[in-house]
Design an enzyme around this catalytic site. Structure first.
Site, mmCIF file in Angstrom:
data_model
loop_
_atom_site.group_PDB
_atom_site.id
_atom_site.type_symbol
_atom_site.label_atom_id
_atom_site.label_comp_id
_atom_site.label_asym_id
_atom_site.label_seq_id
_atom_site.Cartn_x
_atom_site.Cartn_y
_atom_site.Cartn_z
ATOM 1 N N ASP A 26 0.819 -1.218 0.000
ATOM 2 C CA ASP A 26 0.000 0.000 0.000
ATOM 3 C C ASP A 26 0.852 1.266 0.000
ATOM 4 O O ASP A 26 0.428 2.311 0.497
ATOM 5 C CB ASP A 26 -0.966 0.019 1.197
ATOM 6 C CG ASP A 26 -1.766 -1.263 1.320
ATOM 7 O OD1 ASP A 26 -2.358 -1.669 0.306
ATOM 8 O OD2 ASP A 26 -1.780 -1.863 2.410
ATOM 9 N N HIS A 54 -4.219 -2.135 -7.269
ATOM 10 C CA HIS A 54 -3.914 -0.748 -7.617
ATOM 11 C C HIS A 54 -5.209 -0.097 -8.096
ATOM 12 O O HIS A 54 -6.006 -0.735 -8.785
ATOM 13 C CB HIS A 54 -2.906 -0.647 -8.772
ATOM 14 C CG HIS A 54 -1.577 -1.249 -8.490
ATOM 15 N ND1 HIS A 54 -0.852 -0.971 -7.360
ATOM 16 C CD2 HIS A 54 -0.822 -2.114 -9.212
ATOM 17 C CE1 HIS A 54 0.290 -1.638 -7.399
ATOM 18 N NE2 HIS A 54 0.330 -2.336 -8.509
#
Length: 437
Positions: A26, A54
């Protein structure tokens, strides 16, 4: 300096560039991968499955990618899923359909990657729920990643190449599913329905399943520009991460060579993506975690909720010893620092610059990192304090335009890690990225 005017060769010599997460995932890899994939010929993934995620915005439209490389959004880009991956085929097809167009004609799948079936996800949920009752949960995405890698290393899994010959695939499928149903006492599983779906997948994908090793090496010989997209991140690596709170694949640089079949000498540049603070999803040690209002501030301002699971992320201060440990493994050439804008508004920012033994008071040796699950019992972080800044930095167009305290923080990270910071993320949009000269 406008990043869109620059080719990947402007930040290093050679045509093969890897983008790897340097924390617990992340970090914001998607943005820089998206930017650089515009200039590459081929974008590849080498590890993991649909547990990664993503969110990319192109022409005001958002795309959530879990299996497909970001390059799939650009017509000039060929995309490759390597042999180190585990592929839930239905999720792949759904992702292809969500983007639309003829993107499948630009996609190649390794015949040596493994197929992730619905039963792997069932087993994952069963195992995680059992651990939850025992208070020992890992915090998996329940996407079946671990169980699929388990069948792979147990040598009973099914490779994607088997799908090219459906009758052969069918015999392997029935044997595997029957064995797993018996082993895990699963009585309610619709094999016939899944087989029917896989026949359609066979028709759709049989010409896209290839020998990726041969393909990749041919592209290397032709000097094609290749962007390698890492899923998850270094501290989730099955060997080097905070075991057992890790993923089931090799997320570090070595996974590129085993997961794509390219020669290690061909990699020219490794970009380490580093968030300006630290986050973690799920369980496991997190020694700079903030369980106070500052942690809440970072979570809400940075919208720290999982792309795949929507789970809230734990937030804490940036950890320099972690980055030095990861640099030892990944040989980070340059850094992409992300989400610096989230720190705007904090009066003071802490940076973890070392760890001290609670027993002896000695500092941990540079390059070492306490990855064991009981590490917080034995070590405490050593912090350096920085004055914060109030300004909104999202409209800055150069490093020099950043507030002085923001520049000091960035330069301190660069000094401690010893790798140049080239890109700095200062906002959510794709153009909220500045290049540090």
């Amino acid at each position: 300096m406008n990043i869109f005017q620059h080719d990947i060769q402007d930040v290093g010599q050679g045509n093969v560039v890897a983008i790897l997460g340097s924390q617990w995932g992340d970090e914001g890899k998607g943005k820089i991968i998206d930017i650089l994939s515009k200039h590459s010929d081929i974008t590849c993934r080498f590890n993991g499955g649909s547990n990664a995620g993503h969110t990319i915005s192109v022409n005001d439209k958002k795309y959530a990618l879990h299996l497909l490389p970001c390059g799939i959004l650009y017509e000039n880009n060929i995309c490759v899923l390597g042999n180190g991956m585990v592929v839930h085929v239905k999720s792949l097809i759904d992702e292809i359909n969500s983007i639309g167009g003829n993107i499948i004609d630009r996609l190649y799948l390794s015949d040596k990657s493994h197929i992730l079936f619905d039963i792997h996800q069932t087993i994952d949920s069963m195992q995680e729920n059992k651990k939850l009752k025992e208070g020992k949960q890992i915090g998996t995405t329940k996407r079946g990643i671990g169980p699929c890698y388990s069948t792979k290393v147990s040598r009973v899994g099914i490779r994607l190449g088997s799908l090219k010959n459906f009758e052969h695939f069918k015999s392997l499928y029935v044997k595997l599913i029957d064995n797993l149903m018996e082993l895990y006492n699963i009585s309610d599983y619709n094999k016939e329905e899944e087989l029917e779906a896989f026949y359609q997948y066979h028709l759709l994908l049989k010409d896209r399943i290839i020998d990726v090793i041969s393909f990749m090496n041919n592209q290397l010989n032709e000097k094609k520009k290749i962007l390698i997209e890492g899923a998850n991140a270094a501290m989730l690596d099955i060997d080097f991460g905070t075991y057992p709170y890790v993923t089931s694949s090799c997320t570090t640089v070595g996974g590129i060579f085993s997961g794509l079949g390219i020669n290690h000498k061909k990699l020219n540049l490794t970009v380490g993506v580093v968030k300006s603070y630290l986050t973690r999803v799920g369980c496991g040690p997190f020694m700079t975690e903030l369980t106070n209002e500052i942690g809440d501030y970072l979570r809400e301002k940075g919208y720290e909720y999982g792309t795949t699971t929507k789970r809230p992320r734990r937030c804490g201060w940036l950890d320099i010893p972690m980055l030095l440990y990861v640099k030892c493994i990944n040989s980070i050439d340059i850094i992409n620092l992300t989400k610096l804008d989230v720190l705007s508004g904090l009066k003071e920012i802490s940076l973890c610059v070392g760890y001290r033994s609670k027993a002896t008071g000695e500092l941990l040796q540079k390059g070492c990192y306490p990855v064991d699950e009981d590490a917080p019992e034995h070590y405490e972080p050593v912090y350096e304090q920085f004055e914060g800044w109030e300004e909104d930095i999202s409209n800055c167009e150069s490093f020099e335009e950043l507030p002085e305290n923001a520049r000091k923080y960035v330069l301190a990270i660069e000094k401690y890690v010893g790798s140049p910071i080239v890109w700095i993320g200062i906002g959510a949009n794709r153009n909220n990225t500045i290049m540090k000269k």
